[in-house]
Design an enzyme around this catalytic site. Structure first.
Site: not given
Length: 364
Positions: A35, A325, A328
């Site tokens: 991600s 977040d 990240h």
């Protein structure tokens, strides 16, 4: 209906145009991993590991969620920007055809790890073995357009970025107490195991033609807001996850050095993303952040619980937060990381930084 001759002429003209495009284009760029570098492949999958709804993308040029786990640009976007190329498209995007294929492709998928059993809770993600199969498929598609020789040249001259490892701890070994992998291996043995598996992945990339590969280590796994929320009492980084990162990253560099020595060339470049993160985690104000503990978007302690959604707490100025977040970095933090990838000393980039690579390769 066009005659066979006209159809053939059009085919030849297309090959010439695409071939000219290849000759004039910047070097291709390929991205593999999780991600931290996914540009939106998971948007095309039935999975919970997605970033395709607000407030993701709030600072992206379109101000829309794109599947990037960021408020704006992610690390591959910024590298593309720095090397003067357009951003790579997700491999699963229907827009990735024709001339756009020559720019490269992003194969990354949120939730994956080095091991195929990492991220199984996300059900439908593109494990690294499948990403490499897609890379092979990509080469077949490009060969049909520009021929085998030009495709081989495009791949060998390309820049490759691969980011793996963090999920093998966060979403596997430490996912639940007494996880299957933690019962099977002690932490030092588990690290040795995943390093040996990662070596196979990197050799497969080499066998598929990659010759300039930036390999990032994990960040400081115990310092992200999600782990602070779960495991920290007073805001200190989670000790066990930090121990995991401390074991994994040096062994990754050692493995990369061994590969390069065996190959006889500096194919693989180790990016010390752990130290890059620690710089602003340990001293956020020196980098213009008000905090490196609280996520901009989230809820609960440190905004580190659950997902970033439209009903989450949301900071008004994302540039003041190191983390976007619970897991990240913000776009600003990503820019600091790429700054070190581009020009960092050997403390950050071993054996050389990306600017040096570009300068060396321009002389070939």
């Amino acid at each position: 209906m066009a005659s066979p001759l006209v159809t053939s002429l059009w085919a030849v003209l297309n090959l010439i145009v695409l071939g000219l495009g290849l000759a004039e284009a910047r070097r291709a760029f390929f991205v593999f991993g999780d991600s931290l570098v996914d540009n939106g492949n998971n948007n095309y999958l039935v999975t919970t590991a997605r970033a395709d709804s607000p407030p993701y993308g709030i600072d992206y040029p379109t101000h829309r969620a794109t599947g990037r786990f960021s408020n704006g640009l992610n690390i591959p976007d910024i590298i593309s920007e720095k090397i003067g190329s357009e951003a790579t498209l997700p491999y699963l995007s229907p827009e990735l055809t024709g001339q756009k294929l020559l720019v490269g492709a992003n194969f990354a998928s949120a939730g994956i790890g080095i091991l195929n059993d990492t991220g199984i809770q996300f059900v439908n993600i593109i494990h690294i073995s499948q990403q490499l199969e897609y890379f092979q498929q990509y080469q077949q598609r490009v060969t049909a357009i520009i021929g085998a020789d030009q495709t081989k040249k495009l791949i060998s001259q390309a820049l490759v970025l691969i980011t793996l490892g963090g999920n093998d701890f966060v979403n596997n070994y430490y996912l639940v107490p007494y996880s299957a992998r933690s019962r099977q291996y002690s932490l030092p043995d588990y690290v040795r195991f995943i390093i040996s598996e990662y070596r196979k992945v990197l050799m497969r990339l080499y066998d598929l033609g990659a010759r300039r590969v930036i390999v990032t280590g994990t960040g400081p796994l115990g310092c992200v807001p999600a782990e602070l929320a779960q495991r920290s009492r007073n805001g200190e980084c989670a000790v066990e996850l930090q121990r995991a990162a401390g074991l994994f990253n040096p062994q990754l560099v050692e493995m990369i050095n061994g590969l390069n020595s065996n190959i006889g060339s500096n194919v693989f470049i180790a990016a010390n993303t752990n130290q890059m993160h620690l710089d602003f985690v340990n001293n956020p104000r020196a980098y213009g952040f008000v905090t490196s503990k609280i996520a901009c978007c989230g809820q609960g302690p440190y905004n580190g619980v659950g997902l970033c959604t439209v009903i989450s707490n949301l900071c008004p100025n994302r540039d003041l937060y190191a983390f976007w977040d619970p897991y990240h970095p913000s776009e600003k933090a990503n820019r600091l990381i790429v700054q070190q990838i581009m020009g960092g000393s050997t403390q950050y980039m071993h054996p050389m930084n990306l600017s040096t690579i570009l300068a060396l390769d321009s002389k070939l």
